[in-house]
Write a protein that holds these residues in place. Structure first.
Motif, PDB file in Angstrom:
ATOM      1  N   GLU A  68       0.061 -72.754 -26.608  1.00  0.00           N
ATOM      2  CA  GLU A  68      -0.723 -73.310 -26.800  1.00  0.00           C
ATOM      3  C   GLU A  68      -1.270 -73.213 -24.833  1.00  0.00           C
ATOM      4  O   GLU A  68      -2.536 -73.641 -24.822  1.00  0.00           O
ATOM      5  CB  GLU A  68      -0.691 -74.765 -27.154  1.00  0.00           C
ATOM      6  CG  GLU A  68      -1.265 -76.079 -27.892  1.00  0.00           C
ATOM      7  CD  GLU A  68      -0.430 -76.479 -27.671  1.00  0.00           C
ATOM      8  OE1 GLU A  68      -1.525 -78.231 -28.205  1.00  0.00           O
ATOM      9  OE2 GLU A  68       0.007 -76.500 -28.155  1.00  0.00           O
ATOM     10  N   THR A  69      -0.517 -73.614 -23.864  1.00  0.00           N
ATOM     11  CA  THR A  69      -0.479 -74.626 -23.114  1.00  0.00           C
ATOM     12  C   THR A  69      -1.414 -73.311 -22.209  1.00  0.00           C
ATOM     13  O   THR A  69      -2.515 -73.061 -21.215  1.00  0.00           O
ATOM     14  CB  THR A  69       1.109 -74.661 -21.724  1.00  0.00           C
ATOM     15  OG1 THR A  69       1.348 -75.485 -22.812  1.00  0.00           O
ATOM     16  CG2 THR A  69       0.376 -75.138 -20.849  1.00  0.00           C
ATOM     17  N   TYR A 127      11.796 -78.671 -23.312  1.00  0.00           N
ATOM     18  CA  TYR A 127      12.431 -77.698 -24.133  1.00  0.00           C
ATOM     19  C   TYR A 127      13.925 -77.533 -22.668  1.00  0.00           C
ATOM     20  O   TYR A 127      13.579 -76.152 -22.799  1.00  0.00           O
ATOM     21  CB  TYR A 127      11.901 -76.640 -24.437  1.00  0.00           C
ATOM     22  CG  TYR A 127      10.623 -77.079 -25.767  1.00  0.00           C
ATOM     23  CD1 TYR A 127      11.165 -77.171 -26.737  1.00  0.00           C
ATOM     24  CD2 TYR A 127       9.369 -77.081 -25.312  1.00  0.00           C
ATOM     25  CE1 TYR A 127      10.020 -77.648 -28.143  1.00  0.00           C
ATOM     26  CE2 TYR A 127       8.990 -77.356 -26.226  1.00  0.00           C
ATOM     27  CZ  TYR A 127       8.621 -77.670 -27.562  1.00  0.00           C
ATOM     28  OH  TYR A 127       7.545 -77.655 -28.537  1.00  0.00           O
ATOM     29  N   LYS A 186       4.564 -73.418 -27.599  1.00  0.00           N
ATOM     30  CA  LYS A 186       4.045 -74.478 -26.441  1.00  0.00           C
ATOM     31  C   LYS A 186       4.101 -74.020 -25.679  1.00  0.00           C
ATOM     32  O   LYS A 186       2.951 -74.038 -25.320  1.00  0.00           O
ATOM     33  CB  LYS A 186       5.496 -75.490 -26.014  1.00  0.00           C
ATOM     34  CG  LYS A 186       4.560 -76.566 -24.949  1.00  0.00           C
ATOM     35  CD  LYS A 186       3.817 -77.475 -25.796  1.00  0.00           C
ATOM     36  CE  LYS A 186       3.010 -78.684 -25.180  1.00  0.00           C
ATOM     37  NZ  LYS A 186       2.573 -79.294 -24.854  1.00  0.00           N
ATOM     38  N   PRO A 230       9.609 -72.503 -31.307  1.00  0.00           N
ATOM     39  CA  PRO A 230       9.373 -74.370 -30.739  1.00  0.00           C
ATOM     40  C   PRO A 230       8.588 -73.648 -29.149  1.00  0.00           C
ATOM     41  O   PRO A 230       6.787 -73.853 -28.698  1.00  0.00           O
ATOM     42  CB  PRO A 230      10.076 -74.833 -30.613  1.00  0.00           C
ATOM     43  CG  PRO A 230      11.045 -74.749 -32.031  1.00  0.00           C
ATOM     44  CD  PRO A 230      10.817 -72.957 -31.778  1.00  0.00           C
ATOM     45  N   LEU A 231       9.395 -73.237 -28.492  1.00  0.00           N
ATOM     46  CA  LEU A 231       9.180 -73.125 -27.117  1.00  0.00           C
ATOM     47  C   LEU A 231       7.808 -72.059 -26.602  1.00  0.00           C
ATOM     48  O   LEU A 231       7.027 -72.210 -25.832  1.00  0.00           O
ATOM     49  CB  LEU A 231      10.449 -72.578 -25.937  1.00  0.00           C
ATOM     50  CG  LEU A 231       9.695 -72.277 -24.632  1.00  0.00           C
ATOM     51  CD1 LEU A 231       9.401 -73.455 -23.494  1.00  0.00           C
ATOM     52  CD2 LEU A 231      11.095 -72.172 -23.655  1.00  0.00           C
ATOM     53  N   ALA A 245       5.350 -77.303 -19.722  1.00  0.00           N
ATOM     54  CA  ALA A 245       5.918 -76.866 -20.625  1.00  0.00           C
ATOM     55  C   ALA A 245       7.545 -76.742 -21.458  1.00  0.00           C
ATOM     56  O   ALA A 245       8.084 -77.456 -22.088  1.00  0.00           O
ATOM     57  CB  ALA A 245       5.421 -75.941 -21.125  1.00  0.00           C
TER      58      ALA A 245
END
Length: 313
Positions: A191-192, A309, A188, A184-185, A305
Motif C-alpha cells: 500500500e505504501t 510491525y 502495508k 499484514p506487513l 511501514a
C-alpha cells in the motif's frame, strides 16, 4: 576458538564437502538422501557452519535441507571465493579443491550464518520467479507469431501456447496478490509503495520476493544489494570513474523501468533527471542515479511501514 567449517561445492549431481581445519573430505549425491548424509557428516565432526556459493540455483535445496537438519548455513559470493583462491596462489580448480577453498575463505572472512527465509518468503520468490519466466516465454511466443506472416497452421499452434501462458500468468498473479494481501506487513508495504505513481503490482511483488531486506538496512546498503551503489576507484591524486557492479540484476532491471515512469509524474525525480542530463552526465549514469534515488525512497517508506510491525520478519 576457531570455528569448524564445512565448505560445500554444489553441482547438479554432487555435493563435495571439506571440513576445516583438518581437511576432511567427503562427497555425496545432490538429493534428499545425500543432503541427510552431508548433515550427518557435519554433526560427526561438530561443524558450526556449512558454507556454499550462491550460484546456479542448485545450492537452494542444500541450503534449506541443511538448515532443516539443524546445521547452520551461509551463502557466499562465488567471485569473492575465486579471487581469494587466486590470491592464495591456488590456480587449480576442481570440485574437491573448491570445497576446501570455500571453507578457508569462510574462516578468513569470519562468515556468519545466512538466515533461512520463511516458508512464505520461499514460496513468494518461487511464484515471482515463475511469473517472470512465463512472461518471458509469452514475449518470445508473440514475437514468433508476428514472424509467421503466411502460415496459418503455425500461427494457430502458437496461439494455443499463448492462451496457456496467459492463463498461467493470470493464475500466478492472483496467487502472488493473495499472499501479499494475507500478510499484514507485506500488505502495508504494498500500500505504501503504490502511493508512488509508476509502482505497480509486479514491482511490489519483485521487491518483496527479491529484496526482502528493504526497510531493514541503510540506504547505502540497500543500494549496494541492488547493484546501484557507485564503487570507489581512486588512487593517490587520481579520481577514477565510480562504476556499479554486482547486486541483484532482477531488482535493478525493474527499478530502471519504474524510475523512468515515476520521473514523468514526480516533479522532484524529473527535475533530478533533467539536472543530471544538463550537467552532461551519460544516459546510463542518469538511469542508475534515478533508479538509486527511487530505491532510497522506497527503502525509507518501507522503514516507516515496518515500524508498526516490529515483530515481523
Amino acid at each position: 576458538m576457531k570455528k569448524t567449517i564445512c565448505g560445500v561445492d554444489v553441482s547438479k549431481a554432487r555435493l563435495d564437502a571439506c571440513i576445516e581445519p583438518g581437511q576432511r573430505f567427503a562427497s555425496f549425491d545432490n538429493d534428499a538422501a545425500g543432503i541427510a548424509k552431508l548433515a550427518a557428516f557435519c554433526r560427526e565432526h561438530a561443524v558450526t557452519l556449512a558454507v556454499m556459493e550462491a550460484s546456479g540455483g542448485y545450492e537452494r535445496g542444500v541450503f534449506v535441507g541443511l538448515w532443516e537438519e539443524g546445521i547452520s548455513c551461509a551463502l557466499t559470493n562465488p567471485r569473492s571465493v575465486r579471487r581469494y583462491a587466486e590470491a592464495m596462489g591456488i590456480l587449480e580448480k576442481t570440485d574437491r579443491i573448491d570445497s576446501s577453498v570455500i571453507a578457508r575463505f569462510a574462516h578468513a572472512k569470519n562468515l556468519a550464518a545466512t538466515p533461512l527465509p520463511s516458508e512464505a518468503q520461499q514460496r513468494l520468490k518461487a511464484l515471482v520467479t515463475r511469473l517472470r519466466q512465463v512472461t518471458d516465454d509469452l514475449t518470445v511466443q508473440k514475437q514468433r507469431r508476428a514472424s509467421m506472416f503466411d502460415n496459418g497452421e503455425m500461427r494457430a499452434s502458437i496461439d494455443e501456447v499463448i492462451v496457456l501462458l496467459k492463463r498461467q500468468s493470470l493464475s500466478l498473479e492472483g496467487e502472488i496478490a493473495s499472499m501479499i494481501d494475507d500478510d499484514p506487513l507485506w500488505a502495508k508495504l504494498a500500500e505504501t509503495w503504490r502511493e508512488m505513481k509508476g509502482v505497480a503490482g509486479r514491482t511490489v511483488a519483485r521487491l518483496h520476493a527479491e529484496l526482502p531486506e528493504i526497510g531493514t538496512v541503510s540506504n547505502k546498503a540497500i543500494a549496494k544489494l541492488a547493484g546501484l551503489a557507485p564503487i570507489a576507484n581512486d588512487s593517490g591524486k587520481r579520481r577514477g570513474k565510480r562504476p556499479t557492479r554486482g547486486g541483484r540484476a532482477g531488482v535493478r532491471s525493474i527499478l530502471f523501468l519504474v524510475a523512468a515512469i515515476a520521473a514523468r509524474y514526480d516533479n522532484s525525480l524529473g527535475e533530478f533527471r533533467d539536472r543530471l542530463l544538463k550537467a552532461g552526465k551519460e544516459k546510463m549514469v542518469v538511469r542508475i542515479a534515478l533508479a538509486r534515488k527511487l530505491l532510497v525512497r522506497l527503502n525509507a517508506k518501507a522503514r516507516d511501514a515496518r515500524a508498526a510491525y516490529p515483530n515481523a520478519t
